[in-house]
Structures are given as structure tokens and as C-alpha cells.
Design an enzyme around this catalytic site. Sequence first.
Site, PDB file in Angstrom:
ATOM      1  N   SER A  95     142.192   0.643   6.314  1.00 25.62           N
ATOM      2  CA  SER A  95     142.077  -0.355   7.379  1.00 25.62           C
ATOM      3  C   SER A  95     142.966   0.181   8.589  1.00 25.62           C
ATOM      4  CB  SER A  95     142.373  -1.440   7.048  1.00 25.62           C
ATOM      5  OG  SER A  95     143.745  -1.659   6.924  1.00 25.62           O
ATOM      6  N   THR A 215     143.835  -4.409   9.228  1.00 27.03           N
ATOM      7  CA  THR A 215     144.943  -3.745  10.329  1.00 27.03           C
ATOM      8  C   THR A 215     146.143  -4.053  10.001  1.00 27.03           C
ATOM      9  OG1 THR A 215     143.088  -4.784  11.849  1.00 27.03           O
ATOM     10  CG2 THR A 215     145.294  -4.655  12.566  1.00 27.03           C
ATOM     11  N   THR A 233     145.067  -0.016  13.954  1.00 24.13           N
ATOM     12  CA  THR A 233     143.734  -0.391  13.023  1.00 24.13           C
ATOM     13  C   THR A 233     142.911   0.809  13.222  1.00 24.13           C
ATOM     14  OG1 THR A 233     142.333  -2.079  12.576  1.00 24.13           O
ATOM     15  CG2 THR A 233     142.788  -1.629  14.726  1.00 24.13           C
ATOM     16  N   ARG A 243     132.895   0.715  19.757  1.00 27.62           N
ATOM     17  CA  ARG A 243     133.664  -0.694  19.822  1.00 27.62           C
ATOM     18  C   ARG A 243     135.129  -0.711  19.840  1.00 27.62           C
ATOM     19  NH1 ARG A 243     136.813  -3.624  15.729  1.00 27.62           N
ATOM     20  NH2 ARG A 243     136.294  -5.754  16.098  1.00 27.62           N
ATOM     21  N   GLY A 245     138.307  -3.200  19.077  1.00 32.45           N
ATOM     22  CA  GLY A 245     138.690  -4.624  18.579  1.00 32.45           C
ATOM     23  C   GLY A 245     139.708  -5.390  19.100  1.00 32.45           C
ATOM     24  N   ASP A 246     140.472  -6.192  18.773  1.00 31.42           N
ATOM     25  CA  ASP A 246     141.450  -7.092  19.456  1.00 31.42           C
ATOM     26  C   ASP A 246     142.583  -6.341  19.389  1.00 31.42           C
ATOM     27  OD1 ASP A 246     141.447  -7.337  16.633  1.00 31.42           O
ATOM     28  OD2 ASP A 246     142.554  -9.043  16.522  1.00 31.42           O
ATOM     29  N   THR A 266     145.239 -10.085  12.542  1.00 33.62           N
ATOM     30  CA  THR A 266     144.344  -9.021  11.846  1.00 33.62           C
ATOM     31  C   THR A 266     143.107  -9.959  11.542  1.00 33.62           C
ATOM     32  OG1 THR A 266     145.223  -9.959   9.675  1.00 33.62           O
ATOM     33  CG2 THR A 266     146.421  -7.878  10.301  1.00 33.62           C
ATOM     34  N   GLY A 267     142.088  -9.439  11.147  1.00 30.26           N
ATOM     35  CA  GLY A 267     140.964 -10.107  10.948  1.00 30.26           C
ATOM     36  C   GLY A 267     139.888  -9.844  11.865  1.00 30.26           C
ATOM     37  N   GLY A 269     138.122  -9.204  15.157  1.00 28.04           N
ATOM     38  CA  GLY A 269     138.819  -9.116  16.291  1.00 28.04           C
ATOM     39  C   GLY A 269     138.063  -9.657  17.498  1.00 28.04           C
TER      40      GLY A 269
HETATM   41  N1  GLY Z   1     141.301  -7.027  14.136  1.00 28.71           N
HETATM   42  C1  GLY Z   1     140.977  -5.427  13.850  1.00 28.71           C
HETATM   43  C2  GLY Z   1     139.565  -5.510  14.483  1.00 28.71           C
HETATM   44  O1  GLY Z   1     138.779  -6.407  14.664  1.00 28.71           O
HETATM   45  O2  GLY Z   1     139.232  -4.318  14.840  1.00 28.71           O
END
Ligand code: GLY
Length: 364
Positions: A95, A215, A233, A243, A245-246, A266-267, A269
Site C-alpha cells: 500500500s 497508506t 501511499t 488519480r 487520493g487524500d 488512511t482509507g 481518500g
Molecule cells: N488514503 C489513501 C488514498 O485514498 O489514496
Amino acid sequence: MNDIDQPTFPSSRRDFLKTSALVGVAASFGVAPRVMGASTPKARPRVFAGPIAISSRNGQQTVLKAIELIGAGADALDAVVAGVNLVEEDPEDTSVGYGGLPNALGVVQLDAAVMHGPTCRAGSVGCIEGIKYPSKVAKLVLERTDHVNLVGKGAQDFAVMHGFPIENLLTEKARLEWVNWRENMSTQDDYLPKHKPESTGIGEIAAPIKRHWGTIHCSAIDLAGNISCVTTTSGMAFKVPGRIGDSPIIGAGLYCDNTVGAAGSTGRGEANIENLASFLIVERMRAGDSPEAACLFACQRIADHTKLARLLDAKGRPNFNVQFYALNIKGEVGGAEILGGNGTFAAATPEGGRLVELAYLYKA
Ligand code: GLY
């Protein structure tokens, strides 16, 4: 829950105790609140309860490394980045960094961000390819540019300018997972998984393919009482190319304020970006919430804002998960996730490392 009350990591206590520089740190852990000097940018008194590092559960070695470096006098930012580098270079963690699962085209694209409490500065890279340590590049964006975010080829060129080699980050393990995903996602294309001559419905998905959003986040307070954080991540497995993420979004994947605390996630995003949850958590802590209460507040905010049927289960709850981790300047820690029951995160002080329970909004 803001106590560190779970069993120590294997060997962690021994590792700490054999580091002589940490003995003095241990003695100072838990000191009474003190007001920082006149150079403190805000009037609010700062309370310092000793060095601490927290991370997502996959960062058990990360927090030990961070606290070891902090014990030797490192700035919290240097410490957390060195801590997550251990996971970025680990091929077994699919990850993060090297060995991370690739995008839909089989290309590993990495996101990372850092925040430095004392200077209120941030740096991030998004969708960077071929660079094993995106968190180090994010830190260089903070230190060696007047910008905050660099993405794609520009981020890679910047890393190369600073001496980073371009490497193949796709391990055999990650490639095989990607091929399995690609060959089994549809009966309507021409990629075929291994099959027998008599097989029909080739590529039919027997069960929904589980999406991965792993992440690592790490926040720490150093010996000077300064706070910094990092999130890094490979993002959502098999994501649409391009793309982000957060993790590289300041306020979403991480946030810190030197007078309050830090938070990271984490999770999934997308849910976090739409709610800027790490910023929200720090602001809730500023207003008086404990770290755990602030993390739960962010989980509730995401649940309240999740409206699309495809993102809800039969009970109307989010069908995805997001985890938050937070610490405050008093040295309290807490975390929460939307769907939970067994979740934990890692924390370390000079006394050793622990796993701490994550609170949760709904029982998974
Ligand atoms: N939290 C990691 C992502 O969504 O990329």
C-alpha cells in the site's frame, strides 16, 4: 480512548532501553505543562508532555524509528519521514512506496505529503512515478521550493534534480495481483485468466473484488515540543491513472498546528478529501475535543455527507472505511474509524511502542 494501553510491540521495549540517548528523554516524559517562550507565534499556551509518535498500524517500526531519532535530538519532521521510509522501501507492504499496488495500467503512482508545525509549511507530491521515497521528495518540496504541491512528471523531474534515481517500483508480487485483477474484472474484454478448455464465463467475478486503500500516516512531537507529520501511499489499488487520493492533500491526508496537535488518515481518500477531515480534527482539538473525540467527529461528518446509494450499505451506513489518527500537544493520542471493532494504531514514547485501540462509529 487516549491511553496507550495495548501490549508492546515485540522487542520494542528492549530496543528503546538499549538506546542510551533515550534515558534522559524517558525521564522528561510526562513533565508538567509549560508555556513556551515569546517566539511562540500564537498566544495560546502550549503544553508539552514529552515526545511521542503515532502511526497507522502498519507503522510499528516507523514509530520506533521516529522516537529513536527524536531521542537523539532530531526534528519531528526528519524523524517521521525517516520512520515512514522504512515502509516505503518495504516490498511486502503493498500500500506504500516500493511494492505498492499499481494503477489500472500497471504503473505504480505514489502520493505523499509532509507538514512542519514550527514553520507552518507543507510539501507534497502526487502521482509521482519511479521514485521510491515520495515522502522525502515531499519534504524537499517544502524545503527547496516556494510551492506546496508538485505532481506527475514535474514531481519526478524535481526528484531527479535532487539526485533521486528512477527505479522500477512494481514488484513481482504487485504485478501478479494487478494481472489477477485485470484478467478477472470482466467477461466483456479479451484478457483471460488461466482457464480450462471446457470453461465458460471466463473472467466472471466470483465475489466482489476487494479494493485496497492502504497508506501510512505518522505524526510526532519532538524534544522541543514541535509537531510534524507525514502521509505516504501508493493510493487506491488499480486506480484510474492520474488519480490522487487524500494523502497529498494538505488538510485531508494530514494536518498539524504546532499549538494544537496533528492528524492524519488512511482509507478511502475521496471521502476524506470531500470533508477535509484532518484539518477538521485539528480544529476540533483546538476547540477542546480529545484526539479520539475529534477523530470520531470526522467519521460522523463523512457518514453524514455520504449520500450516494453506491457508497451506502443496506442500513444506510458508508460501505467503505476511513481511519483517523491524532495526537495533541498534551501528548494525548486517539484514533477512530467509520467501520470498526478490531482496529488499532501504533504509538511510541521513549518507554516503548504500543498498539492502541481505534474507536469506531459502526461495528463492522
Ligand atoms: N488514503 C489513501 C488514498 O485514498 O489514496
